[in-house]
Design a protein around this motif. Structure first.
Motif, mmCIF file in Angstrom:
data_model
loop_
_atom_site.group_PDB
_atom_site.id
_atom_site.type_symbol
_atom_site.label_atom_id
_atom_site.label_comp_id
_atom_site.label_asym_id
_atom_site.label_seq_id
_atom_site.Cartn_x
_atom_site.Cartn_y
_atom_site.Cartn_z
ATOM 1 N N ASN A 1 0.875 -1.363 -0.113
ATOM 2 C CA ASN A 1 0.037 0.115 -0.024
ATOM 3 C C ASN A 1 0.773 1.243 0.035
ATOM 4 N N SER B 1 -10.997 9.163 2.488
ATOM 5 C CA SER B 1 -11.388 8.136 1.553
ATOM 6 C C SER B 1 -12.739 7.687 1.629
ATOM 7 N N LEU C 1 -14.922 -0.740 -2.522
ATOM 8 C CA LEU C 1 -14.033 0.349 -2.326
ATOM 9 C C LEU C 1 -13.566 0.606 -0.967
ATOM 10 N N TRP D 1 -11.228 -2.125 0.392
ATOM 11 C CA TRP D 1 -9.888 -1.829 -0.178
ATOM 12 C C TRP D 1 -9.416 -0.611 0.090
ATOM 13 N N SER D 2 -9.981 0.248 0.521
ATOM 14 C CA SER D 2 -9.299 1.718 1.173
ATOM 15 C C SER D 2 -8.684 1.114 2.471
ATOM 16 N N ILE E 1 -5.597 0.210 1.584
ATOM 17 C CA ILE E 1 -4.565 0.894 0.882
ATOM 18 C C ILE E 1 -3.959 2.074 1.989
ATOM 19 N N CYS F 1 -11.633 -7.216 0.224
ATOM 20 C CA CYS F 1 -12.335 -6.584 -0.942
ATOM 21 C C CYS F 1 -12.711 -7.469 -1.965
ATOM 22 N N VAL G 1 -9.427 -5.162 -12.826
ATOM 23 C CA VAL G 1 -9.338 -4.921 -11.504
ATOM 24 C C VAL G 1 -9.091 -6.465 -10.586
ATOM 25 N N LEU H 1 -5.972 -7.578 -8.760
ATOM 26 C CA LEU H 1 -5.874 -7.916 -7.432
ATOM 27 C C LEU H 1 -5.401 -9.582 -7.170
ATOM 28 N N SER I 1 -0.839 -2.450 -7.143
ATOM 29 C CA SER I 1 -1.875 -2.329 -6.128
ATOM 30 C C SER I 1 -2.677 -1.078 -6.155
ATOM 31 N N TYR J 1 -6.429 0.196 -7.592
ATOM 32 C CA TYR J 1 -7.298 0.787 -6.665
ATOM 33 C C TYR J 1 -7.956 2.191 -7.271
#
Length: 531
Positions: A323, A362, A387, A390-391, A394, A407, A424, A428, A519, A523
């Motif tokens: 990340n 985010s 999202l 995933w946030s 990250i 995610c 995507v 991933l 990665s 995103y």
């Protein structure tokens, strides 16, 4: 006159009952698979997924990450020896040691006695410890005297988690069917079942992220079916499995508020009613199941499993998670210092605070984008979940490499229903597979290994043992070791081997840069798809 039991035998005269004949078994299996939306092709996929998992189980004791496997089984064994309800309130000295097979760099396996103080007290919630307890009980029944990271322990863990992999595949298929139509069930099921990072996490590593994700996906699926009470019940169970279940709350609140209504007043009223319908059964099931642990050991387990686990444990910027903080780690790599320290500062602000602030920003951005694009649509909830989870991977500090799979179920659903999400999923797949095999391809020199906390603590322990073991008159003539002095010593030694370290790091440094770029790039590409 023939009895009723005789009438149930097959007409062919065989000694097997007709309900258990080969033709009937095939028909039952066909009906079950068709009920799940699985045709002939997907039966082949089922077998292929099983072969993948058997392959991973066979090689897990040699190549998989050992630490978490040992810790989980140890906690289960301690629960068995002390009583599962007492496992949180015992002292470390009361926990027995156990043997484990540790593979060396030459492939040879040696037995090592694992001490309780190396692992620490259990910090996973009661349902997780109960699962470890069952696994440890099975291992004891198979081996008598259990040995961890053995073929037997890996098979027990692998077969247990294969069941959860299958349940997750069904749950993701059902979620895709709910959002895009029944015809999407088979595709989502197949992609989830064959998606390599899932068995790497569950079967290969023996983690409980996949069982946790089963609860999460079912929770969201029940919300989509307007079954708020049952959804709260399932979420309460997930909270007893992993503390990360608290991360589902923004998804629940967003969906409860975004559902269509005829007026703003009714929107607030319906929002409160839905939240109350969700929270009440969640609290009841959480308190009801955890009550025996609270009675026997007090509420200390709540602090250990939730507050300490989320807020205080693992004070590192990143734990092999590709990340934004891995970029920071690569920037600082080779500096004689603790480059992963999340409490260090940038312009006077701790990296922990920066990470949390970025995560909140985010979240606000995701709320704004999804609200504008989807409002109360079911697809919007899947996008929001994808999202948001995933946030969480990250932006904040203290993120484990495994968290990338949170995610994945929702990204898979979007890729099945919207083909533009396929890149995507591919990205991933690459990143998540690398995350769960870092101990293989990084080898002995992952980023930040020039100086680590373990080096300092181990050196301090050695010096203290030497100091306490020396004669009393000798102790009076030399200073007592301190962490600060040991840290200075370790940092000085690191400076001398810095060039050699960087030379060995060049082999994997470029790969880490590429994976981190994929990665973070994927995103932002997903964000653009929504915007």
């Amino acid at each position: 006159m023939r009895s009723l039991k005789t009438d149930r035998w097959s007409e062919t005269g065989s000694c097997s009952p007709s309900w258990y004949s080969q033709d009937v078994r095939k028909r039952i299996l066909s009906e079950v698979l068709n009920g799940f939306g699985l045709g002939n092709l997907n039966r082949t996929i089922l077998v292929a997924g099983l072969i993948i998992r058997i392959f991973l189980i066979v090689f897990s004791s040699r190549f998989a990450f050992v630490g978490d496997h040992v810790a989980n089984f140890l906690w289960g064994m301690w629960a068995g020896s002390s009583g599962v309800l007492n496992v949180y309130c015992l002292k470390e000295r009361e926990f027995p040691a156990v043997e484990a097979e540790i593979p060396g760099q030459d492939g040879q396996r040696s037995k090592l006695t694992i001490q309780a103080r190396w692992i620490g007290k259990p910090n996973h919630p009661p349902l997780a410890v109960s699962l470890y307890w069952v696994q440890a009980w099975l291992l004891k029944g198979v081996m008598g005297r259990p040995v961890l990271n053995s073929r037997e322990s890996r098979w027990i863990a692998g077969l247990t988690h294969t069941l959860f992999d299958f349940l997750l595949s069904i749950a993701v298929g059902a979620l895709a069917a709910r959002v895009f139509g029944q015809e999407y069930f088979g595709g989502a099921f197949s992609l989830t079942w064959l998606f390599f990072p899932f068995p790497l996490n569950s079967v290969f590593w023996g983690q409980i992220d996949v069982p946790f994700l089963v609860f999460v996906v079912v929770t969201i699926l029940c919300l989509m079916r307007d079954r708020w009470k049952f959804s709260g019940f399932i979420w309460g169970l997930s909270l007893l499995f992993k503390p990360q279940a608290i991360l589902v709350v923004p998804i629940i609140l967003f969906y409860a508020f975004s559902l269509p209504t005829d007026s703003l007043e009714n929107r607030y009223r319906n929002f409160l009613f839905r939240c109350f319908s969700f929270v009440l059964p969640a609290v009841c099931i959480f308190v009801g199941i955890s009550l025996p642990w609270s009675i026997f050991g007090g509420l200390g387990w709540v602090k250990t499993c939730y507050l300490d686990n989320i807020l205080h444990a693992y004070p590192f910027t990143t734990l092999k998670a590709f990340n934004i903080w891995y970029i920071d780690a690569l920037r600082l790599d080779g500096i004689p210092g603790l480059i992963f320290d999340s409490r260090s500062t940038i312009f006077g602000i701790s990296k922990d605070s920066i990470g949390r602030s970025l995560l909140i920003l985010s979240l606000l951005g995701i709320i704004a984008v999804v609200w504008r694009r989807y409002r109360g649509a079911l697809e919007g909830m899947v996008v929001f979940a994808a999202l948001w989870f995933w946030s969480i991977f990250i932006w904040p500090t203290r993120v484990h490499e495994r968290y990338i799979i949170y995610c994945l179920p929702f990204v898979i659903v979007m890729a099945i229903g919207r083909k533009r999400w396929l890149p995507v999923v591919v990205a991933l797949f690459i990143v998540a597979s690398a995350e769960h095999t870092w101990n293989i391809w990084m080898g002995e020199f992952p980023a930040g290994s020039l100086v680590t906390n373990e080096m300092i603590v181990d050196r301090y322990r050695e010096k203290m043992n030497d100091y306490l073991g020396s004669p009393k008159e000798r102790r009076a003539s030399k200073p007592k070791p301190t962490i600060a002095k040991v840290r200075v010593e370790v940092l000085a030694e690191a400076e001398n081997r810095r060039e050699q370290y960087l030379e060995k790091r060049r082999r994997v440094g470029a790969i880490e840069i590429g994976l981190t770029g994929i990665s973070i790039g994927a995103y932002f590409y997903a964000l653009l798809l929504v915007i």
